[in-house]
Each structure stands twice: as C-alpha cells, then as structure tokens.
Design an enzyme around this catalytic site. Sequence first.
Site, PDB file in Angstrom:
ATOM      1  N   HIS A   1       1.331 -12.087  12.371  1.00  0.00           N
ATOM      2  CA  HIS A   1       2.884 -12.129  12.392  1.00  0.00           C
ATOM      3  C   HIS A   1       3.020 -12.786  10.917  1.00  0.00           C
ATOM      4  O   HIS A   1       2.148 -13.723  10.564  1.00  0.00           O
ATOM      5  CB  HIS A   1       3.320 -13.164  13.347  1.00  0.00           C
ATOM      6  CG  HIS A   1       5.041 -13.397  13.239  1.00  0.00           C
ATOM      7  ND1 HIS A   1       5.636 -14.095  12.433  1.00  0.00           N
ATOM      8  CD2 HIS A   1       5.890 -12.664  14.060  1.00  0.00           C
ATOM      9  CE1 HIS A   1       6.742 -13.995  12.582  1.00  0.00           C
ATOM     10  NE2 HIS A   1       7.028 -13.222  13.495  1.00  0.00           N
TER      11      HIS A   1
ATOM     12  N   ASP B   1      -2.123 -19.193  16.820  1.00  0.00           N
ATOM     13  CA  ASP B   1      -0.697 -18.785  16.607  1.00  0.00           C
ATOM     14  C   ASP B   1      -0.037 -18.334  18.161  1.00  0.00           C
ATOM     15  O   ASP B   1      -0.772 -17.334  18.488  1.00  0.00           O
ATOM     16  CB  ASP B   1      -0.321 -17.681  15.693  1.00  0.00           C
ATOM     17  CG  ASP B   1       1.257 -17.274  15.837  1.00  0.00           C
ATOM     18  OD1 ASP B   1       1.915 -17.689  16.847  1.00  0.00           O
ATOM     19  OD2 ASP B   1       1.817 -16.456  15.168  1.00  0.00           O
TER      20      ASP B   1
ATOM     21  N   CYS C   1       7.834  -8.346  11.700  1.00  0.00           N
ATOM     22  CA  CYS C   1       7.379  -9.287  10.975  1.00  0.00           C
ATOM     23  C   CYS C   1       5.676  -9.362  10.845  1.00  0.00           C
ATOM     24  O   CYS C   1       4.994 -10.150  10.750  1.00  0.00           O
ATOM     25  CB  CYS C   1       7.610 -10.750  11.311  1.00  0.00           C
ATOM     26  SG  CYS C   1       9.426 -11.031  11.255  1.00  0.00           S
TER      27      CYS C   1
END
Length: 400
Positions: A119, A196, A358
Amino acid sequence: MKSFNPDLFRQQFPALKQTGCYLDSAATALKPLAVIKATEQYYAHNGATVHRSAHSAAQQATELFENARQLVAELLNADSHRQIVWTKGTTEAINLVAQSYARPRLQADDEIIVAESEHHSNLIPWLIVAQQTGARVVKLPINKFFMPDLNQLPALLTKKTRILAIGHMSNVTGGCPDLQLAIKLAHNNGTVVVVDGAQGAVHSPPDVQQLDIDFYAFSAHKLYGPTGIGALYGKAALLAEMTPWQGGGKMLTQASFSGFQPQSVPECFEAGTPNIAGVIGLGAALSWLKTQDMVEAERYACALAQAAYDQLSSIRGFISYRAPGSSLLAFNIDGYHHSDIAALLSEQGVAIRSGQHCTQPLLDAMGVSGTLRASFAPYNQLADVDRLYESLTYALSLLE
Ligand code: PMP
C-alpha cells in the site's frame, strides 16, 4: 465463552440497515453497537481528557484509555503495554518509524527493501526518508501470485540493507506472505522488519513475539473500531532508541528555553491531547471481539468470498486476482472499465471498491489500471453474494 453466530453478529451493526449490501470492509469495517455505545458514553457522560487532571472523570477516562493499550498488547501478544504507541492509524505509525527510527540512522546508499505489493502507506514514507537521507528504496518484486517473491529476498539483502517493509496481508488480493520466513531472512542479515498490519490485524492478529516482529502498524477502523486511531507496536529496545518526532504537551518531563527532557516510551511519541474517544472505542471493539469466535467468523467470511468467486466465474470475461482462501475478491470483467461497473453497482445499492486501492506499483506490475474489489466481513450473508452477482449481470447488460 467465545462463539460465532452470523445472525447475532450481523445484528450488532446498525449501519447495515442503511448501507444495504456493504462489500467494502477492506476499506473500513462497520462499527458494532459496543463501539458506538462506548464512544457515545464517553462524550455523553465523561468528556474529560486523560493523563492531566486529578478529578474523577479524568481518572476514569485515563483508566479506559490505558486499559485499551493493554487490550492491544494482548491482541498482538506484546510483552508489555508500554510497547504500544497510539497513532492516527497505520499511515502515521509507519511514518513514525520512518522519521524517528530510520531517519537518524540511515546513511547515503543504505538500502530499504519495500515489497512491490505494498500500500502507498508502506512505500511513500520510505521514499520520503530516502530523499532526506540519500538512502535507496529497493523493490522486492511480486511473483506470479502477486505476492512478494521471497525467493528473491536473499539476493536483495546486502550489507547495506537496514530495513525491510512488508505487508501482513495485501489489501488487493488478500494474500499473506510467509512473514516468518521474510523476518528470518532479514534478521540473519541484521535488517529490521516493519510490518504493515492494516489489512491483516483483523483477519489473523499476529503473535509479535513468536514471529519476532520489530515494528507492527495497524488501524482501529479495519478492526471494527473508530477511524483516526491506530497503534504502533515496537520491540522495547528499538522504541527506546528512537527520538520523539513531534513535540508538545505531555511528551516531556521537564521543559525550559534551553531544552526539554522527553517522557519515557510510549508517551514521548504521543504529543498533544490524544484521540480519547477513538482509543476508548478501540478498547470496546477489542473487548467485544474477545467474545466472538473470530477464527470461525473469518472462515465464514472467506466462504462467502469463495461463493462469490464461484458465481462470478460463470460471467464471460471474469478475471480474478483473489489469493485462494481470502475474504477479498478483487476482479475485472474483460472489456469493461472497473469504475463504470462500480458506479452501476452503487446505483443498485451494492457498495464495492474500484480503482487502484492505493497500490499503484502493484497494479502496474499486474498490468491493470484498476480492479473491482468486493470484500466480505462476518456481518455479510449469502444474500449479499447473490445480490452482487445479480447486480453485476444487470450492470453488464446495460454496458453491452
Ligand atoms: N496498508 C494497507 C494494506 C491498507 O489496506 C491501508 C488502508 N487502506 C493502509 C495501509 C492505511 O491505513 P490507514 O489509512 O488507516 O492509515
């Protein structure tokens, strides 16, 4: 006693009455009554700030605020709640690591490996810190399953590699890389790993100690909690080495015009009045999740995505990008633009995402300008799958 009952689970989400067929939980999850009530309770009956005043409302708010930190530590199996730093979300947590951990350490020509599937939140902070320090961002390419190709990782790890940035779960395919392997390879090279967890935390919360994760970032809003709040987990030794990145109230113990003395971790990274209702709402979400059998709930959501995949496979031109077993179904219909389809689905009350999610480098590598993405949560039902199929075939008939 934990249990999962799809009907009872669904009843906890009042927004479903308005949103109808909501298949966009990978963007943000709807909020259960427990979270709505906890935030309302705070604003309606308390409203005080935390860690500042001695009166009873402030003390009560502080207790709830710190209890939530403990609940996050339990979710991730962190050694201590002092290793949990409140942030606005995953994006801010990764920027915090980039600016407070990486920036003072990186030197010109040092390397940061970032997976191609990341992302933008786990790419741009590294590009920024690379610009600031002269370090280089190195791409870990995806394999034919659109996953970070860990076979290429050993060759990319050099004596200059300081950081590996990798996602727990792709927000496009729903695929999860072998984190254990990636971390082992990186650590054998003395490289720090930043994970993440925005997409993965709700589907399979990690055991940060067992996986030996250095930094883990996640957002409350994908975990049924409020928006604008999230957390960074860090190993105690790494957090202790970091310098504060934002200055302000409550991040210090002493201040004068000649300098200041930072608070200890985690307060030194939490300058200013925090998102108190957000933290309390996240605490309520985590307490509520403890009563749910989330393994069973996840199995149920993945079965819905599989049912959708099976139905949509009969449509001519259907191309799936779904990782097997995932609750996300990213797809395209050959010959049609994803945004045209999403607009027509929206007109029929079906909420799904379209576009780049994204993740522009990932979609470039996949060779597509965008995809549709239906994401299933345990509050969805088979009727949503049918509605997606029927609305999609109707949309395609209009576009023909
Ligand atoms: N990483 C991934 C994989 C995501 O799906 C998202 C949210 N779309 C983020 C990072 C950023 O999360 P937030 O916007 O809550 O900071």
